[in-house]
Design an enzyme around this catalytic site. Structure first.
Site, short mmCIF file in Angstrom:
data_model
loop_
_atom_site.label_atom_id
_atom_site.label_comp_id
_atom_site.label_asym_id
_atom_site.label_seq_id
_atom_site.Cartn_x
_atom_site.Cartn_y
_atom_site.Cartn_z
N GLY A 12 0.78 -1.24 0.00
CA GLY A 12 0.00 0.00 0.00
C GLY A 12 0.80 1.28 0.00
N ASN A 14 1.74 2.94 -2.63
CA ASN A 14 1.09 3.83 -3.60
C ASN A 14 -0.20 4.40 -3.03
OD1 ASN A 14 2.43 4.00 -6.40
ND2 ASN A 14 2.66 1.85 -5.83
N LEU A 84 -4.16 -6.81 -7.33
CA LEU A 84 -3.60 -7.93 -8.09
C LEU A 84 -4.63 -8.91 -8.65
CD1 LEU A 84 -0.45 -8.62 -5.88
CD2 LEU A 84 -0.74 -7.00 -7.77
N ASN A 101 -5.09 1.93 -13.70
CA ASN A 101 -4.17 1.01 -13.02
C ASN A 101 -2.75 1.50 -13.20
OD1 ASN A 101 -3.23 -1.51 -11.82
ND2 ASN A 101 -2.68 -2.17 -13.89
N HIS A 103 1.11 -0.02 -13.58
CA HIS A 103 1.87 -1.25 -13.81
C HIS A 103 3.36 -0.92 -13.71
CE1 HIS A 103 2.36 -5.35 -15.11
NE2 HIS A 103 3.36 -4.94 -15.84
N ASP A 144 -3.78 -5.50 -18.26
CA ASP A 144 -2.71 -4.59 -18.72
C ASP A 144 -2.82 -4.18 -20.17
OD1 ASP A 144 -1.61 -4.94 -16.17
OD2 ASP A 144 -0.44 -6.66 -16.81
N GLU A 173 6.95 5.68 -9.26
CA GLU A 173 5.54 5.58 -8.84
C GLU A 173 5.20 6.68 -7.84
OE1 GLU A 173 4.56 0.88 -9.48
OE2 GLU A 173 5.18 1.48 -7.49
#
Ligand code: GAR
Length: 188
Positions: A12, A14, A84, A101, A103, A144, A173
Site C-alpha cells: 500500500g 502507492n 492484483l 491502473n 503497472h 494490462d 511511482e
C-alpha cells in the site's frame, strides 16, 4: 469535491502516497480503500489517515456486492494501486474511462497474468533490459491492455538485482502517480 476510490492488495505504498497527496486538496479526496486481503499492510496505512477501508472477498467482487458499495460512494475515479486480481467488467462498464491502473513496467512489455510486483522486476533483470519504468493506463477486460495515459522510463544499466530495479520503479511511482491522477481528475 471529486471522490477517488482506491483498490489495493498488499503493502500500500502507492495508496498511502495518493491519500497523502489529496489530504488537504480542494480538488479531490480519497473516499475509501477497497482491499481484498485481510492481512494487507495497506489496511493500517489507510486507517492511520482515517480513510475508510472496505474489505471484500473474491465472490463479492464478482457478484455485484462491491459494485453496490461503490455506487453508494459514486466515485469520480477508481484507482487500482497495487491491486492484483482481475477487475470485473461489470464495474468497468458502470464507470467507463474512470478505472485506472499502475503497472511497474513499460507496457506492453512485461504485462499480463502473473506479471505483478517482483515477478516483473525479476523478468526485466533476467532479460538484461537497459531500461524499465511505469505505465498508468485505463483498465479494460484484458490484463494490462487498456489505453495508456502515462509512461515514464528509467535507466537500469547500473542495477544488479531485482530489488534495485524495484527501488527505481518505486521512486517513479511515488513521484508521478499522484500527479497523473490529479491531472485526470482536473480534466474529467
Ligand atoms: C506497485 O509497484 C505496483 O505498480 C504493482 O504492485 C506494487 C504495489 O506496491 N502493481 C502491479 O504489479 C499490478 N500488476 P504497493 O502496494 O506498495 O503500492
Amino acid at each position: 469535491m471529486k471522490k477517488i476510490v482506491l483498490f489495493a492488495s498488499g503493502n500500500g505504498t502507492n495508496a498511502e502516497n495518493i491519500i497523502k497527496h489529496f489530504k488537504d486538496s480542494s480538488l479531490a479526496n480519497v473516499a475509501a480503500v477497497f482491499v481484498n486481503n485481510p492481512r494487507a499492510k495497506v489496511i493500517q496505512r489507510a486507517k492511520n489517515h482515517k480513510v475508510e477501508v472496505f474489505l471484500f472477498e473474491k465472490e463479492q467482487l464478482n457478484n455485484g456486492f462491491v459494485l453496490d458499495e461503490l455506487n453508494k460512494i459514486q466515485p469520480d475515479l477508481i484507482v487500482l494501486a497495487g491491486f492484483l486480481w482481475m477487475f470485473p467488467i461489470s464495474i468497468i462498464k458502470k464507470y467507463p474511462n474512470q478505472v485506472i491502473n499502475i503497472h511497474p513496467a513499460l507496457l506492453p512489455k512485461y504485462g499480463g497474468k502473473g506479471m505483478y510486483g517482483m515477478n516483473v522486476h525479476e523478468a526485466v533483470l533476467e532479460n538484461k533490459e537497459r531500461e524499465t519504468g511505469i505505465t498508468i493506463h485505463f483498465v479494460n477486460e484484458h490484463y494490462d491492455e487498456g489505453e495508456f495515459i502515462f509512461q515514464q522510463a528509467t535507466n537500469i544499466e547500473d542495477c544488479k538485482t531485482a530489488d534495485e530495479i524495484a527501488k527505481k520503479v518505486h521512486e517513479l511511482e511515488q513521484k508521478y502517480f499522484p500527479q497523473v491522477i490529479e491531472k485526470l481528475i482536473t480534466n474529467h
